[in-house]
Design a protein around this motif. Structure first.
Motif, PDB file in Angstrom:
ATOM      1  N   LEU A  36     -26.082 -36.937  22.518  1.00  0.00           N
ATOM      2  CA  LEU A  36     -26.523 -36.824  23.911  1.00  0.00           C
ATOM      3  C   LEU A  36     -27.924 -36.238  23.959  1.00  0.00           C
ATOM      4  O   LEU A  36     -28.771 -36.708  24.715  1.00  0.00           O
ATOM      5  CB  LEU A  36     -25.555 -35.975  24.737  1.00  0.00           C
ATOM      6  N   GLY A  37     -28.167 -35.232  23.151  1.00  0.00           N
ATOM      7  CA  GLY A  37     -29.507 -34.659  23.087  1.00  0.00           C
ATOM      8  C   GLY A  37     -30.545 -35.689  22.682  1.00  0.00           C
ATOM      9  O   GLY A  37     -31.622 -35.773  23.281  1.00  0.00           O
ATOM     10  N   PHE A  38     -30.215 -36.496  21.686  1.00  0.00           N
ATOM     11  CA  PHE A  38     -31.132 -37.539  21.223  1.00  0.00           C
ATOM     12  C   PHE A  38     -31.428 -38.524  22.352  1.00  0.00           C
ATOM     13  O   PHE A  38     -32.584 -38.855  22.620  1.00  0.00           O
ATOM     14  CB  PHE A  38     -30.539 -38.274  20.016  1.00  0.00           C
ATOM     15  N   HIS A  39     -30.374 -39.001  23.029  1.00  0.00           N
ATOM     16  CA  HIS A  39     -30.548 -39.976  24.117  1.00  0.00           C
ATOM     17  C   HIS A  39     -31.250 -39.369  25.327  1.00  0.00           C
ATOM     18  O   HIS A  39     -31.883 -40.097  26.090  1.00  0.00           O
ATOM     19  CB  HIS A  39     -29.206 -40.559  24.539  1.00  0.00           C
ATOM     20  N   SER A  40     -31.135 -38.060  25.492  1.00  0.00           N
ATOM     21  CA  SER A  40     -31.729 -37.385  26.644  1.00  0.00           C
ATOM     22  C   SER A  40     -33.092 -36.780  26.344  1.00  0.00           C
ATOM     23  O   SER A  40     -33.793 -36.356  27.255  1.00  0.00           O
ATOM     24  CB  SER A  40     -30.814 -36.250  27.121  1.00  0.00           C
ATOM     25  N   GLY A  41     -33.439 -36.675  25.067  1.00  0.00           N
ATOM     26  CA  GLY A  41     -34.681 -36.014  24.707  1.00  0.00           C
ATOM     27  C   GLY A  41     -34.573 -34.494  24.781  1.00  0.00           C
ATOM     28  O   GLY A  41     -35.564 -33.798  24.984  1.00  0.00           O
ATOM     29  N   LEU A  42     -33.348 -33.986  24.634  1.00  0.00           N
ATOM     30  CA  LEU A  42     -33.092 -32.549  24.651  1.00  0.00           C
ATOM     31  C   LEU A  42     -32.529 -32.127  23.298  1.00  0.00           C
ATOM     32  O   LEU A  42     -31.886 -32.922  22.618  1.00  0.00           O
ATOM     33  CB  LEU A  42     -32.070 -32.191  25.744  1.00  0.00           C
ATOM     34  N   HIS A  43     -32.738 -30.884  22.927  1.00  0.00           N
ATOM     35  CA  HIS A  43     -32.173 -30.379  21.684  1.00  0.00           C
ATOM     36  C   HIS A  43     -30.668 -30.190  21.864  1.00  0.00           C
ATOM     37  O   HIS A  43     -30.203 -29.806  22.937  1.00  0.00           O
ATOM     38  CB  HIS A  43     -32.841 -29.049  21.306  1.00  0.00           C
ATOM     39  N   ARG A  44     -29.906 -30.438  20.813  1.00  0.00           N
ATOM     40  CA  ARG A  44     -28.441 -30.312  20.896  1.00  0.00           C
ATOM     41  C   ARG A  44     -28.021 -28.902  21.278  1.00  0.00           C
ATOM     42  O   ARG A  44     -27.021 -28.727  21.978  1.00  0.00           O
ATOM     43  CB  ARG A  44     -27.779 -30.733  19.598  1.00  0.00           C
ATOM     44  N   ASN A  45     -28.770 -27.900  20.846  1.00  0.00           N
ATOM     45  CA  ASN A  45     -28.445 -26.525  21.222  1.00  0.00           C
ATOM     46  C   ASN A  45     -28.618 -26.305  22.724  1.00  0.00           C
ATOM     47  O   ASN A  45     -27.874 -25.546  23.338  1.00  0.00           O
ATOM     48  CB  ASN A  45     -29.311 -25.519  20.456  1.00  0.00           C
ATOM     49  N   TYR A  46     -29.607 -26.970  23.296  1.00  0.00           N
ATOM     50  CA  TYR A  46     -29.833 -26.869  24.739  1.00  0.00           C
ATOM     51  C   TYR A  46     -28.686 -27.531  25.496  1.00  0.00           C
ATOM     52  O   TYR A  46     -28.199 -26.991  26.486  1.00  0.00           O
ATOM     53  CB  TYR A  46     -31.179 -27.512  25.093  1.00  0.00           C
ATOM     54  N   VAL A  47     -28.244 -28.686  25.018  1.00  0.00           N
ATOM     55  CA  VAL A  47     -27.088 -29.363  25.631  1.00  0.00           C
ATOM     56  C   VAL A  47     -25.868 -28.442  25.563  1.00  0.00           C
ATOM     57  O   VAL A  47     -25.142 -28.281  26.548  1.00  0.00           O
ATOM     58  CB  VAL A  47     -26.795 -30.714  24.933  1.00  0.00           C
ATOM     59  N   GLY A  48     -25.645 -27.812  24.418  1.00  0.00           N
ATOM     60  CA  GLY A  48     -24.516 -26.893  24.267  1.00  0.00           C
ATOM     61  C   GLY A  48     -24.601 -25.713  25.213  1.00  0.00           C
ATOM     62  O   GLY A  48     -23.598 -25.292  25.794  1.00  0.00           O
TER      63      GLY A  48
END
Length: 99
Positions: A36-48
């Motif tokens: 999701l982070g990749f598709h959104s351009g966000l870091h996975r830690n930020y998504v978490g």
């Protein structure tokens, strides 16, 4: 306020509910936080952190997440509204009186 289960800072109950809505939509699409982070351009830690209610996500971030989930932002908001506890007043009921 600290979340007793994780000892992490939760911005508010509303942010926690929003985070759970993001997590549910991500799980429905069988996406990891990293994907999701990749598709959104966000870091996975930020998504978490959003999913845990630790971040006050901006409108732009919510748009980015909805784009990564390939859904309209309104779908994310609808899920949030369905998950919101009844005791949390909506904006129209907070201190406003309508005739």
């Amino acid at each position: 306020m600290p979340d007793k289960r994780t000892s992490r800072l939760v911005v508010s109950v509303e942010h926690l509910v929003l985070g759970r809505a993001v997590r549910e939509l991500r799980a429905r699409r069988d996406l990891s936080q990293e994907r999701l982070g990749f598709h959104s351009g966000l870091h996975r830690n930020y998504v978490g952190a959003i999913e845990r209610g630790e971040i006050n996500a901006t409108f732009r971030t919510l748009l980015t997440l909805s784009s990564g989930l390939i859904i309209p932002l309104s779908e994310l908001i609808r899920l949030y509204e369905r998950r919101r506890p009844d005791h949390i007043p909506s904006e129209t009921t907070r201190g406003e009186r309508h005739a």
